[in-house]
Design an enzyme around this catalytic site. Structure first.
Site, PDB file in Angstrom:
ATOM      1  CG  ASN A  22      10.680 -24.976  55.975  1.00  0.00           C
ATOM      2  OD1 ASN A  22      11.568 -25.711  55.578  1.00  0.00           O
ATOM      3  ND2 ASN A  22      10.282 -23.925  55.300  1.00  0.00           N
ATOM      4  CB  ALA A  23       8.174 -28.459  53.682  1.00  0.00           C
TER       5      ALA A  23
ATOM      6  N   GLY B 202       0.718 -31.314  60.836  1.00  0.00           N
ATOM      7  CA  GLY B 202      -0.599 -31.935  60.975  1.00  0.00           C
ATOM      8  C   GLY B 202      -1.735 -30.961  60.698  1.00  0.00           C
TER       9      GLY B 202
ATOM     10  CG  ASP C 169       2.262 -29.849  51.171  1.00  0.00           C
ATOM     11  OD1 ASP C 169       3.275 -30.296  51.729  1.00  0.00           O
ATOM     12  OD2 ASP C 169       1.631 -28.857  51.579  1.00  0.00           O
TER      13      ASP C 169
ATOM     14  CE  LYS D  70       8.311 -30.487  46.596  1.00  0.00           C
ATOM     15  NZ  LYS D  70       6.923 -30.172  46.960  1.00  0.00           N
TER      16      LYS D  70
ATOM     17  CE  LYS E 132      -2.447 -37.012  47.764  1.00  0.00           C
ATOM     18  NZ  LYS E 132      -2.384 -36.278  49.018  1.00  0.00           N
ATOM     19  CG  LEU E 133      -6.148 -38.742  37.766  1.00  0.00           C
ATOM     20  CD1 LEU E 133      -6.454 -37.277  37.461  1.00  0.00           C
ATOM     21  CD2 LEU E 133      -5.783 -39.479  36.489  1.00  0.00           C
TER      22      LEU E 133
ATOM     23  CG  HIS F 237       9.867 -34.620  50.323  1.00  0.00           C
ATOM     24  ND1 HIS F 237       9.128 -33.803  49.522  1.00  0.00           N
ATOM     25  CD2 HIS F 237      11.151 -34.282  50.120  1.00  0.00           C
ATOM     26  CE1 HIS F 237       9.943 -32.999  48.882  1.00  0.00           C
ATOM     27  NE2 HIS F 237      11.178 -33.266  49.231  1.00  0.00           N
ATOM     28  CB  THR F 238       4.559 -38.397  52.850  1.00  0.00           C
ATOM     29  OG1 THR F 238       4.229 -37.220  53.563  1.00  0.00           O
ATOM     30  CG2 THR F 238       4.145 -39.629  53.624  1.00  0.00           C
TER      31      THR F 238
ATOM     32  NE  ARG G 212      -0.444 -30.600  53.180  1.00  0.00           N
ATOM     33  CZ  ARG G 212       0.094 -31.796  52.888  1.00  0.00           C
ATOM     34  NH1 ARG G 212      -0.516 -32.608  52.049  1.00  0.00           N
ATOM     35  NH2 ARG G 212       1.229 -32.163  53.417  1.00  0.00           N
TER      36      ARG G 212
HETATM   37  P1  GDP Z   1       5.850 -33.418  48.843  1.00  0.00           P
HETATM   38  O1  GDP Z   1       6.352 -32.556  49.939  1.00  0.00           O
HETATM   39  O2  GDP Z   1       5.713 -32.678  47.551  1.00  0.00           O
HETATM   40  O3  GDP Z   1       6.621 -34.679  48.700  1.00  0.00           O
HETATM   41  O4  GDP Z   1       4.374 -33.850  49.202  1.00  0.00           O
HETATM   42  P2  GDP Z   1       3.796 -34.512  50.539  1.00  0.00           P
HETATM   43  O5  GDP Z   1       4.583 -35.684  50.902  1.00  0.00           O
HETATM   44  O6  GDP Z   1       3.510 -33.497  51.587  1.00  0.00           O
HETATM   45  O7  GDP Z   1       2.352 -34.906  50.018  1.00  0.00           O
HETATM   46  C1  GDP Z   1       2.113 -35.913  49.190  1.00  0.00           C
HETATM   47  C2  GDP Z   1       1.215 -36.916  49.919  1.00  0.00           C
HETATM   48  O8  GDP Z   1       0.419 -37.570  48.985  1.00  0.00           O
HETATM   49  C3  GDP Z   1       1.994 -38.006  50.602  1.00  0.00           C
HETATM   50  O9  GDP Z   1       1.277 -38.467  51.728  1.00  0.00           O
HETATM   51  C4  GDP Z   1       2.080 -39.097  49.551  1.00  0.00           C
HETATM   52  O10 GDP Z   1       2.241 -40.388  50.082  1.00  0.00           O
HETATM   53  C5  GDP Z   1       0.740 -38.947  48.900  1.00  0.00           C
HETATM   54  N1  GDP Z   1       0.708 -39.236  47.481  1.00  0.00           N
HETATM   55  C6  GDP Z   1       1.654 -38.939  46.552  1.00  0.00           C
HETATM   56  N2  GDP Z   1       1.216 -39.292  45.323  1.00  0.00           N
HETATM   57  C7  GDP Z   1      -0.031 -39.806  45.492  1.00  0.00           C
HETATM   58  C8  GDP Z   1      -1.025 -40.301  44.607  1.00  0.00           C
HETATM   59  O11 GDP Z   1      -0.866 -40.338  43.402  1.00  0.00           O
HETATM   60  N3  GDP Z   1      -2.217 -40.702  45.163  1.00  0.00           N
HETATM   61  C9  GDP Z   1      -2.461 -40.672  46.495  1.00  0.00           C
HETATM   62  N4  GDP Z   1      -3.647 -41.075  46.923  1.00  0.00           N
HETATM   63  N5  GDP Z   1      -1.548 -40.188  47.362  1.00  0.00           N
HETATM   64  C10 GDP Z   1      -0.359 -39.767  46.862  1.00  0.00           C
END
Ligand code: GDP
Length: 425
Positions: free
Chosen positions: A38-39, A303, A13, A16, A332-333, A41-42, A306
């Site tokens: 099982n995981a 859902g 999460d 990526k 996510k800075l 990406h958004t 975390r």
């Molecule tokens: P992944 O499995 O590594 O791709 O991660 P996820 O998709 O589970 O989690 C990343 C979440 O953070 C997603 O909802 C993204 O849209 C969001 N996200 C990614 N980068 C950023 C960021 O720099 N800032 C914010 N606020 N959200 C971000």
């Protein structure tokens, strides 16, 4: 010509998906080489918001070929559902832009049942499985008790093979768990629906990748989860059942000879962990709730809220080393903008001794975080696109993290959208 892997450095999460979505522009092919549904990406782009589970994140780019390698847990039923969701939003998926390895094992309906039944049996000792059948699937793969996607082209052999497997699985389902057995009609239906739908996409992805490489095309390998969930090097037994490391990408893609020139390790600006297992830097109470809300930290698949904490630099150093990361994307800075002062975990104490090394999994339970604080910046940074335009405290935070990890931070993400990124190279 250069190949690249985008991998998670922590517990998954890390963001990526957004990094792959951003960088696919520079690559011809995106490959998923491990894991399954099982995981998630958004990905947020001009076509909408997507929760991808098995589809590679390059599926949104015209001209990019997406590959599901032999290392993935190929669930035909869920893959088809995911494909339909994406296609409904106007994204074309054809055998030209999605290729599934003929050597990928099929995740069977009984794998999901067994996951559920075993979690139920474990009751309060459960591992926090997402019940997608991943652990039973990989166990069977190691026992050579799976069928390969390419067997769909050999129906007689497939039927005999599946009947053998069903007989064995029914013994376990009925005598160990007291569950209902499978009938051949049930499996036949699964073959005729889910498997038939994905069959046109199945081919020798190894041959495809080798040819593409020889023609000078660039390959991006996309991982699921992160270093600390790696089956061999993670927080065993609270890991996933596959290898999440960049080193596995060539093997799990069908192109064992592939050279990876660049490994982008994705690190979140704070820590999150979903499910059970040791999480040394965990925060609780209001402080945790505030961070969870600010980062909207709820599982993409389940859902589930975390668990959250400050960036864990002990785990991150280890994770980056195991990935052999050549650069870091810090995501996510922007989420930290509300904090007056920002906690960072720089070391652990284990048995009264301070250490900067990530301990053996069994020692993690007694590890305590050593926390320091850095100044916050207390303003909205989500519109910043240039490094020099970041507030001084935000730059200092990034540079502190970079020094601690010892790998250059080349991307700083300040929002979920494709363009919310600061490039530092
Ligand atoms: P992944 O499995 O590594 O791709 O991660 P996820 O998709 O589970 O989690 C990343 C979440 O953070 C997603 O909802 C993204 O849209 C969001 N996200 C990614 N980068 C950023 C960021 O720099 N800032 C914010 N606020 N959200 C971000």
């Amino acid at each position: 010509m250069a190949n690249c892997a985008i991998v998670g450095v922590n517990w998954g999460d890390e963001g990526k998906g957004r990094m792959v979505d951003l960088l696919t522009e520079n690559y011809d092919i995106v490959v998923r080489f491990q894991g399954g549904g099982n995981a998630g990406h958004t990905v947020i782009n001009e076509m909408g918001k997507f929760a991808l589970h098995l589809l590679p994140s390059g599926i949104f780019r015209d001209g990019v070929v997406n590959v599901l390698g032999n290392g993935v847990a190929l669930d035909p039923e869920n893959l088809w559902k995911e494909m339909c969701d994406v296609m409904e939003k106007g994204v074309a998926i054809t055998p030209d832009n999605l290729k599934i390895s003929d050597r990928a094992s099929l995740l069977m309906p009984w794998h999901r049942d067994l996951d559920e039944l075993e979690e139920r049996r474990l009751a309060d000792k459960k591992f926090g499985s997402t019940k997608q059948g991943i652990a039973p699937f990989y166990s069977d793969k190691y026992q050579k008790k799976t069928v390969l996607a390419g067997e769909l082209f050999h129906p007689e052999r497939l039927e005999a093979h599946l009947k053998d497997l069903m007989e064995w699985k029914n013994l376990i389902l009925t005598s160990v768990y007291g569950a209902e057995p499978y009938t051949w009609d049930m499996i036949r239906e699964w073959l005729d629906t889910s498997c038939e739908r994905i069959k046109p996409f199945v081919c020798s992805t190894g041959e495809y990748l080798r040819d593409a490489h020889n023609e000078g095309r660039n390959i991006l390998f996309e991982a699921q989860l992160g270093s600390l969930r790696d089956l061999d090097y993670g927080i065993h037994p609270y890991t996933t059942s596959s290898n999440t490391l960049a080193a596995y990408a060539p093997v799990g893609s069908g192109f064992p000879g592939a050279r990876i020139n660049d490994v982008i390790g994705v690190v979140k600006a704070y820590s999150t962990c979903v499910g059970e297992g040791p999480f040394v830097c965990e925060m609780f109470g209001e402080e945790a709730d505030r961070l969870r809300e600010a980062g909207f930290e709820y599982g993409a698949k389940t859902g589930r809220p975390r668990r959250v904490g400050p960036i864990d630099l002990v785990a991150t150093r280890y994770g980056a080393m195991m990935q052999a990361a050549t650069e870091i994307a810090l995501t996510k800075l922007d989420v930290l903008s509300y904090m007056d002062r920002i906690p960072v975990c720089t070391a652990y104490t284990v048995g009264g001794e301070e250490t900067r090394e990530f301990p053996f999994p069994a020692a993690l339970d007694e590890a305590k975080p050593v926390v320091e604080y850095l100044d916050g910046w207390k303003c909205d940074i989500s519109g910043v696109r240039e490094w020099d335009d970041l507030p001084r405290e935000a730059r200092e935070y990034v540079l502190f993290v970079q020094r601690e990890i010892g790998v250059p931070i080349t991307y700083v993400s300040v929002g979920p959208e494709r363009e919310s990124i600061i490039v530092r190279k």
